[in-house]
Design an enzyme around this catalytic site. Structure first.
Site, short mmCIF file in Angstrom:
data_model
loop_
_atom_site.label_atom_id
_atom_site.label_comp_id
_atom_site.label_asym_id
_atom_site.label_seq_id
_atom_site.Cartn_x
_atom_site.Cartn_y
_atom_site.Cartn_z
N LYS A 50 -3.80 -30.39 33.46
CA LYS A 50 -2.92 -31.04 32.47
C LYS A 50 -1.48 -30.54 32.62
O LYS A 50 -0.55 -31.33 32.71
CB LYS A 50 -3.41 -30.76 31.03
CG LYS A 50 -4.80 -31.24 30.74
CD LYS A 50 -5.20 -30.97 29.30
CE LYS A 50 -5.30 -29.51 28.92
NZ LYS A 50 -6.35 -28.77 29.63
N ARG B 280 -14.08 -21.33 26.56
CA ARG B 280 -13.10 -22.41 26.34
C ARG B 280 -13.70 -23.75 26.73
O ARG B 280 -13.45 -24.77 26.07
CB ARG B 280 -11.82 -22.14 27.15
CG ARG B 280 -10.97 -21.02 26.56
CD ARG B 280 -9.98 -20.46 27.56
NE ARG B 280 -9.03 -21.43 28.05
CZ ARG B 280 -8.32 -21.28 29.18
NH1 ARG B 280 -8.48 -20.21 29.93
NH2 ARG B 280 -7.47 -22.20 29.55
N ARG C 14 -5.90 -18.82 38.84
CA ARG C 14 -4.54 -19.17 38.42
C ARG C 14 -3.67 -17.92 38.22
O ARG C 14 -4.13 -16.92 37.68
CB ARG C 14 -4.57 -19.97 37.11
CG ARG C 14 -3.17 -20.18 36.53
CD ARG C 14 -3.13 -21.23 35.47
NE ARG C 14 -3.98 -20.91 34.33
CZ ARG C 14 -4.17 -21.75 33.32
NH1 ARG C 14 -3.62 -22.94 33.32
NH2 ARG C 14 -4.95 -21.39 32.31
N ARG D 181 -3.41 -14.89 33.08
CA ARG D 181 -3.50 -15.04 31.63
C ARG D 181 -4.74 -14.32 31.10
O ARG D 181 -5.80 -14.35 31.72
CB ARG D 181 -3.59 -16.54 31.28
CG ARG D 181 -2.25 -17.14 30.97
CD ARG D 181 -2.29 -18.64 30.88
NE ARG D 181 -3.32 -19.20 30.00
CZ ARG D 181 -3.42 -20.50 29.73
NH1 ARG D 181 -2.56 -21.36 30.26
NH2 ARG D 181 -4.39 -20.95 28.95
N ARG E 253 -6.60 -31.64 19.97
CA ARG E 253 -7.87 -31.09 20.45
C ARG E 253 -8.97 -31.18 19.41
O ARG E 253 -10.09 -30.72 19.65
CB ARG E 253 -7.72 -29.62 20.82
CG ARG E 253 -6.94 -29.45 22.09
CD ARG E 253 -6.96 -28.02 22.52
NE ARG E 253 -5.81 -27.82 23.35
CZ ARG E 253 -5.82 -27.14 24.47
NH1 ARG E 253 -6.89 -26.55 24.89
NH2 ARG E 253 -4.72 -27.02 25.17
#
Ligand code: AP5
Length: 218
Positions: free
Chosen positions: A13, A171, A127, A160, A88
């Protein structure tokens, strides 16, 4: 152009929303980035949000709705926006509809990026993000030229807190539990466009472009 990006954590996204917003000349509004910024600044709202984010849980609706309402009211959103990571929950989707209705406008499209779970875990665990400018990298798919250094600004890259595998899986569960009713709402409104998010970044960007009718002419 007023567009929402939906899709599970790691679907791309942020990567795609930044590019679409740049092409369209409208702001990119990432709820995750807004919340992380508030946490880094040490505001009460940010510190409260951080507790939820570190567990992979959703931040309470009233907190995120307030942030979005304030942001959408700023002048730079008059010509449009690309919303990333909001709504969400069904309550957030309904709040967004009310906020836009008060401004006399609505959404043009909702893009749902679809990617299988194992690829999502691999994307998120690999990431890395620049601490200074927020540029996104991936150890395998989008590596920086120099280890742990941002190509754009020379800042330090970090992982992160919520990109550790256990939190990523949590998640994904949270996303699964909340997304179906929102997708149903946007499907019924004729706004939903499914986008295959499994290809490379350029390939997915081309699919996003087609989904919003860029270059299609009048
Ligand atoms: P947020 O920061 O929005 O996280 P997320 O939705 O979990 O999404 P991500 O940023 O992890 O993934 P993405 O889909 O943007 O993928 P990206 O482009 O980075 O939210 C974090 C937290 O904030 C939430 O868990 C929650 O606590 C809270 N929050 C946020 N919004 C909220 C709301 N509305 N309500 C309540 N709480 C909220 O890509 C991922 C990786 O893959 C990158 O390394 C990238 O380089 C790589 N990649 C991207 N595209 C490709 C591709 N095509 N091929 C290969 N690799 C790719």
């Amino acid at each position: 152009m007023r567009v929402v990006f939906m899709g599970p954590p790691g679907a791309g996204k942020g990567t795609q929303a930044v590019e679409l917003a740049r092409r369209q000349g409208v702001p990119h509004l990432s709820l995750g980035d807004m919340l992380r910024q508030a946490a880094a600044e040490g505001s009460e709202l940010g510190l409260r949000a951080r507790e939820f984010m570190e567990r992979g849980a959703l931040v309470p609706d009233q907190v995120v709705v307030g942030l979005v309402e304030e942001r959408l009211g700023r002048p730079d959103c008059q010509a449009g926006f690309v919303l990333d990571g909001f709504p969400r929950t069904l309550a957030q989707a309904e709040a967004l509809e009310r906020i836009l209705a008060r401004q006399g406008r609505g959404l043009d499209a909702v893009l749902n990026l679809e990617v299988d779970d194992e690829s999502l875990v691999e994307r998120l665990v690999g990431r890395r993000v620049c601490r200074r400018c927020g540029q996104n990298y991936h150890l395998r798919h989008r590596p920086p030229r120099r280890d742990e250094v941002c190509d754009v600004c020379g800042g330090e890259l970090y992982q992160r807190e919520d990109d550790r595998e256990e939190t990523v899986r949590r998640r994904l569960e949270v996303h699964r539990a909340n997304s179906a009713p929102i997708l149903g709402l946007y499907r019924a409104a004729g706004l939903l466009r499914a986008v295959d998010g499994r290809g490379g970044v350029e390939e997915v960007a081309a699919a996003v472009s087609r989904a919003v009718g860029e270059g299609a002419g009048p």
